[in-house]
Motif scaffolding. Structure first.
Motif, PDB file in Angstrom:
ATOM      1  N   LEU A 111      10.404   0.136   7.670  1.00 34.98           N
ATOM      2  CA  LEU A 111      10.227  -1.127   6.950  1.00 34.98           C
ATOM      3  C   LEU A 111       9.828  -0.859   5.502  1.00 34.98           C
ATOM      4  O   LEU A 111      10.331  -1.509   4.574  1.00 34.98           O
ATOM      5  CB  LEU A 111       9.172  -1.990   7.631  1.00 34.98           C
ATOM      6  N   GLU A 112       8.930   0.100   5.307  1.00 37.36           N
ATOM      7  CA  GLU A 112       8.494   0.438   3.954  1.00 37.36           C
ATOM      8  C   GLU A 112       9.646   0.989   3.116  1.00 37.36           C
ATOM      9  O   GLU A 112       9.730   0.702   1.919  1.00 37.36           O
ATOM     10  CB  GLU A 112       7.363   1.467   4.007  1.00 37.36           C
ATOM     11  N   ALA A 113      10.502   1.768   3.747  1.00 38.16           N
ATOM     12  CA  ALA A 113      11.649   2.336   3.023  1.00 38.16           C
ATOM     13  C   ALA A 113      12.556   1.223   2.509  1.00 38.16           C
ATOM     14  O   ALA A 113      13.075   1.293   1.379  1.00 38.16           O
ATOM     15  CB  ALA A 113      12.418   3.289   3.934  1.00 38.16           C
ATOM     16  N   ILE A 114      12.753   0.181   3.324  1.00 34.71           N
ATOM     17  CA  ILE A 114      13.554  -0.976   2.887  1.00 34.71           C
ATOM     18  C   ILE A 114      12.857  -1.681   1.735  1.00 34.71           C
ATOM     19  O   ILE A 114      13.481  -2.027   0.722  1.00 34.71           O
ATOM     20  CB  ILE A 114      13.769  -1.940   4.065  1.00 34.71           C
ATOM     21  N   ASN A 115      11.540  -1.887   1.871  1.00 36.96           N
ATOM     22  CA  ASN A 115      10.796  -2.597   0.828  1.00 36.96           C
ATOM     23  C   ASN A 115      10.745  -1.830  -0.485  1.00 36.96           C
ATOM     24  O   ASN A 115      10.646  -2.432  -1.560  1.00 36.96           O
ATOM     25  CB  ASN A 115       9.366  -2.881   1.313  1.00 36.96           C
ATOM     26  N   ASN A 116      10.804  -0.506  -0.410  1.00 36.27           N
ATOM     27  CA  ASN A 116      10.736   0.323  -1.617  1.00 36.27           C
ATOM     28  C   ASN A 116      12.097   0.615  -2.228  1.00 36.27           C
ATOM     29  O   ASN A 116      12.185   1.250  -3.280  1.00 36.27           O
ATOM     30  CB  ASN A 116      10.027   1.650  -1.301  1.00 36.27           C
ATOM     31  N   ASP A 117      13.152   0.133  -1.566  1.00 35.94           N
ATOM     32  CA  ASP A 117      14.519   0.378  -2.046  1.00 35.94           C
ATOM     33  C   ASP A 117      14.923  -0.771  -2.977  1.00 35.94           C
ATOM     34  O   ASP A 117      15.121  -1.900  -2.528  1.00 35.94           O
ATOM     35  CB  ASP A 117      15.472   0.459  -0.857  1.00 35.94           C
ATOM     36  N   PRO A 118      15.050  -0.526  -4.269  1.00 36.38           N
ATOM     37  CA  PRO A 118      15.383  -1.608  -5.212  1.00 36.38           C
ATOM     38  C   PRO A 118      16.756  -2.234  -4.967  1.00 36.38           C
ATOM     39  O   PRO A 118      17.021  -3.345  -5.434  1.00 36.38           O
ATOM     40  CB  PRO A 118      15.327  -0.918  -6.583  1.00 36.38           C
ATOM     41  N   SER A 119      17.616  -1.535  -4.228  1.00 31.86           N
ATOM     42  CA  SER A 119      18.941  -2.082  -3.953  1.00 31.86           C
ATOM     43  C   SER A 119      18.948  -3.025  -2.751  1.00 31.86           C
ATOM     44  O   SER A 119      19.943  -3.707  -2.507  1.00 31.86           O
ATOM     45  CB  SER A 119      19.940  -0.954  -3.696  1.00 31.86           C
ATOM     46  N   ARG A 120      17.818  -3.084  -2.010  1.00 33.83           N
ATOM     47  CA  ARG A 120      17.738  -3.942  -0.829  1.00 33.83           C
ATOM     48  C   ARG A 120      17.025  -5.240  -1.178  1.00 33.83           C
ATOM     49  O   ARG A 120      15.902  -5.230  -1.687  1.00 33.83           O
ATOM     50  CB  ARG A 120      16.983  -3.238   0.311  1.00 33.83           C
ATOM     51  N   SER A 121      17.656  -6.360  -0.892  1.00 31.51           N
ATOM     52  CA  SER A 121      17.028  -7.664  -1.135  1.00 31.51           C
ATOM     53  C   SER A 121      16.375  -8.222   0.129  1.00 31.51           C
ATOM     54  O   SER A 121      15.634  -9.202   0.064  1.00 31.51           O
ATOM     55  CB  SER A 121      18.067  -8.669  -1.644  1.00 31.51           C
ATOM     56  N   ASP A 122      16.646  -7.584   1.275  1.00 30.84           N
ATOM     57  CA  ASP A 122      16.125  -8.083   2.555  1.00 30.84           C
ATOM     58  C   ASP A 122      14.761  -7.463   2.865  1.00 30.84           C
ATOM     59  O   ASP A 122      14.593  -6.712   3.826  1.00 30.84           O
ATOM     60  CB  ASP A 122      17.111  -7.791   3.687  1.00 30.84           C
ATOM     61  N   LYS A 123      13.781  -7.773   2.035  1.00 35.40           N
ATOM     62  CA  LYS A 123      12.448  -7.195   2.197  1.00 35.40           C
ATOM     63  C   LYS A 123      11.810  -7.654   3.514  1.00 35.40           C
ATOM     64  O   LYS A 123      12.070  -8.746   4.002  1.00 35.40           O
ATOM     65  CB  LYS A 123      11.555  -7.586   1.028  1.00 35.40           C
ATOM     66  N   LYS A 124      10.956  -6.792   4.065  1.00 34.12           N
ATOM     67  CA  LYS A 124      10.344  -7.028   5.371  1.00 34.12           C
ATOM     68  C   LYS A 124       8.857  -7.304   5.208  1.00 34.12           C
ATOM     69  O   LYS A 124       8.134  -6.523   4.599  1.00 34.12           O
ATOM     70  CB  LYS A 124      10.555  -5.807   6.278  1.00 34.12           C
ATOM     71  N   HIS A 125       8.406  -8.422   5.780  1.00 35.50           N
ATOM     72  CA  HIS A 125       7.025  -8.857   5.636  1.00 35.50           C
ATOM     73  C   HIS A 125       6.264  -8.601   6.931  1.00 35.50           C
ATOM     74  O   HIS A 125       6.763  -8.921   8.025  1.00 35.50           O
ATOM     75  CB  HIS A 125       6.979 -10.338   5.273  1.00 35.50           C
ATOM     76  N   GLY A 126       5.054  -8.031   6.823  1.00 35.24           N
ATOM     77  CA  GLY A 126       4.287  -7.698   8.010  1.00 35.24           C
ATOM     78  C   GLY A 126       2.869  -8.228   7.975  1.00 35.24           C
ATOM     79  O   GLY A 126       2.210  -8.191   6.925  1.00 35.24           O
ATOM     80  N   PHE A 127       2.414  -8.742   9.120  1.00 39.19           N
ATOM     81  CA  PHE A 127       1.024  -9.193   9.269  1.00 39.19           C
ATOM     82  C   PHE A 127       0.425  -8.425  10.440  1.00 39.19           C
ATOM     83  O   PHE A 127       0.990  -8.397  11.537  1.00 39.19           O
ATOM     84  CB  PHE A 127       0.973 -10.700   9.537  1.00 39.19           C
ATOM     85  N   PHE A 128      -0.752  -7.817  10.215  1.00 41.17           N
ATOM     86  CA  PHE A 128      -1.349  -6.906  11.193  1.00 41.17           C
ATOM     87  C   PHE A 128      -2.746  -7.398  11.578  1.00 41.17           C
ATOM     88  O   PHE A 128      -3.607  -7.574  10.719  1.00 41.17           O
ATOM     89  CB  PHE A 128      -1.420  -5.498  10.606  1.00 41.17           C
ATOM     90  N   ILE A 129      -2.974  -7.614  12.888  1.00 39.78           N
ATOM     91  CA  ILE A 129      -4.195  -8.232  13.386  1.00 39.78           C
ATOM     92  C   ILE A 129      -5.037  -7.242  14.194  1.00 39.78           C
ATOM     93  O   ILE A 129      -4.500  -6.548  15.070  1.00 39.78           O
ATOM     94  CB  ILE A 129      -3.864  -9.451  14.266  1.00 39.78           C
ATOM     95  N   CYS A 130      -6.314  -7.174  13.914  1.00 38.74           N
ATOM     96  CA  CYS A 130      -7.330  -6.472  14.695  1.00 38.74           C
ATOM     97  C   CYS A 130      -6.933  -5.027  15.027  1.00 38.74           C
ATOM     98  O   CYS A 130      -7.059  -4.147  14.191  1.00 38.74           O
ATOM     99  CB  CYS A 130      -7.671  -7.267  15.952  1.00 38.74           C
ATOM    100  N   HIS A 131      -6.475  -4.737  16.237  1.00 36.17           N
ATOM    101  CA  HIS A 131      -6.107  -3.369  16.617  1.00 36.17           C
ATOM    102  C   HIS A 131      -5.032  -2.821  15.679  1.00 36.17           C
ATOM    103  O   HIS A 131      -5.102  -1.660  15.246  1.00 36.17           O
ATOM    104  CB  HIS A 131      -5.606  -3.353  18.063  1.00 36.17           C
ATOM    105  N   SER A 132      -4.050  -3.651  15.365  1.00 33.76           N
ATOM    106  CA  SER A 132      -2.985  -3.217  14.452  1.00 33.76           C
ATOM    107  C   SER A 132      -3.536  -2.967  13.053  1.00 33.76           C
ATOM    108  O   SER A 132      -3.100  -2.034  12.363  1.00 33.76           O
ATOM    109  CB  SER A 132      -1.883  -4.280  14.393  1.00 33.76           C
ATOM    110  N   PHE A 133      -4.482  -3.789  12.632  1.00 31.51           N
ATOM    111  CA  PHE A 133      -5.161  -3.610  11.343  1.00 31.51           C
ATOM    112  C   PHE A 133      -5.855  -2.255  11.288  1.00 31.51           C
ATOM    113  O   PHE A 133      -5.749  -1.516  10.299  1.00 31.51           O
ATOM    114  CB  PHE A 133      -6.170  -4.738  11.154  1.00 31.51           C
TER     115      PHE A 133
END
Length: 275
Positions: free
Chosen positions: A86-108
């Motif tokens: 997901l981070e690789a997509i978000n860091n790729d300037p050629s990709r417009s389909d950015k991925k948003h993540g929300f992390f709760i408690c254990h995942s945090f």
């Protein structure tokens, strides 16, 4: 605009309210905002399930057990490898389909360990209840919660915590500490981190913003659950929670604003990228 949400279920098959609460928030958001929103759930720990990267938004849940003992396990290695994708997509300037993540408690806690933002340690005693959460100066830069009060209330349920923020590492990855634990004047213990903006697209909370006060009260009033809470945390803790849930205005505000506003912001970002 069609929105696909993946729920990363970290409960490992244990009974919980979190999954129902998250699904309820998504259903209500879909209805209130007239959004074509669909979601799927993936059992990350129990069945080693993970989604592909075609989803727009990823919500990674709380869960039981130690956030450190899973280090090196197959499911955790796969989970972190997926986050890297997901981070690789978000860091790729050629990709417009950015991925948003929300992390709760254990995942945090897992994400704090992944990014080396502080020490993930076991608490001296379980934190369980409804507590004030203190905003930092960076919280006001987030369009995620209304009001100017220094604190807000949220459900906290954990045996572990992230403390001793590594300020250099925060600066290195561009993370921001948004909220910290309530002050405990009677003990000389560091306040743990309660909310972090990991990067432009990832946000996490130690507390449970998905908690439904009405559902929680119903759950606590069931005799089996009542006795279990009293046995684990004492009768005073139980009575304090029931009293707070009699008029759950502040807790309901947390539920109504944190995840729904995150969803709104993610959709706005996607719409901007599509233009």
């Amino acid at each position: 605009m069609s929105i696909k949400v993946a729920i990363l279920d970290m409960y490992d098959g244990h009974p919980n309210q979190g999954m129902k609460c998250i699904k309820d928030i998504l259903k209500k958001f879909r209805k209130n905002h007239f959004v074509d929103l669909t979601y799927d759930a993936f059992d990350v720990r129990g069945k080693s399930e993970l989604p592909d990267t075609s989803y727009d938004i990823y919500i990674s849940t709380g869960g039981p057990g130690s956030p450190t003992e899973s280090e090196g396990s197959e499911w955790e290695n796969n989970y972190f490898a997926f986050i890297d994708q997901l981070e690789a997509i978000n860091n790729d300037p050629s990709r417009s389909d950015k991925k948003h993540g929300f992390f709760i408690c254990h995942s945090f806690q897992l994400m704090c360990r992944k990014y080396q933002l502080g020490k993930v340690v076991k608490r001296r005693s379980t934190s369980y209840g409804i507590f004030p959460i203190y905003k930092t100066e960076y919280w006001d830069q987030e369009d995620i919660f209304s009001g100017s009060d220094e604190t807000f209330y949220a459900v906290d349920s954990r045996d572990w915590q992230v403390i001793e923020a590594d300020e250099e590492q925060f600066k290195k990855i561009g993370a921001k500490l948004l909220a910290i634990e309530k002050e405990r004047n009677h003990v000389n213990l560091e306040r743990c981190m309660m909310a972090i903006r990991f990067n432009e697209y990832f946000l996490g909370t130690q507390f449970h913003p998905e908690a439904d006060p009405i559902g929680l009260r119903t759950f606590l009033l069931e005799e089996e659950n009542k006795q279990r809470i009293i046995n684990a945390h004492g009768e005073k803790k139980y009575n304090d929670m029931i009293e707070l849930l009699e008029n759950p205005v502040e807790l309901e505000l947390t539920r109504k604003e944190v995840i729904p506003t995150f969803l709104q912001n993610a959709i706005k970002s996607m719409q901007t990228q599509e233009v």
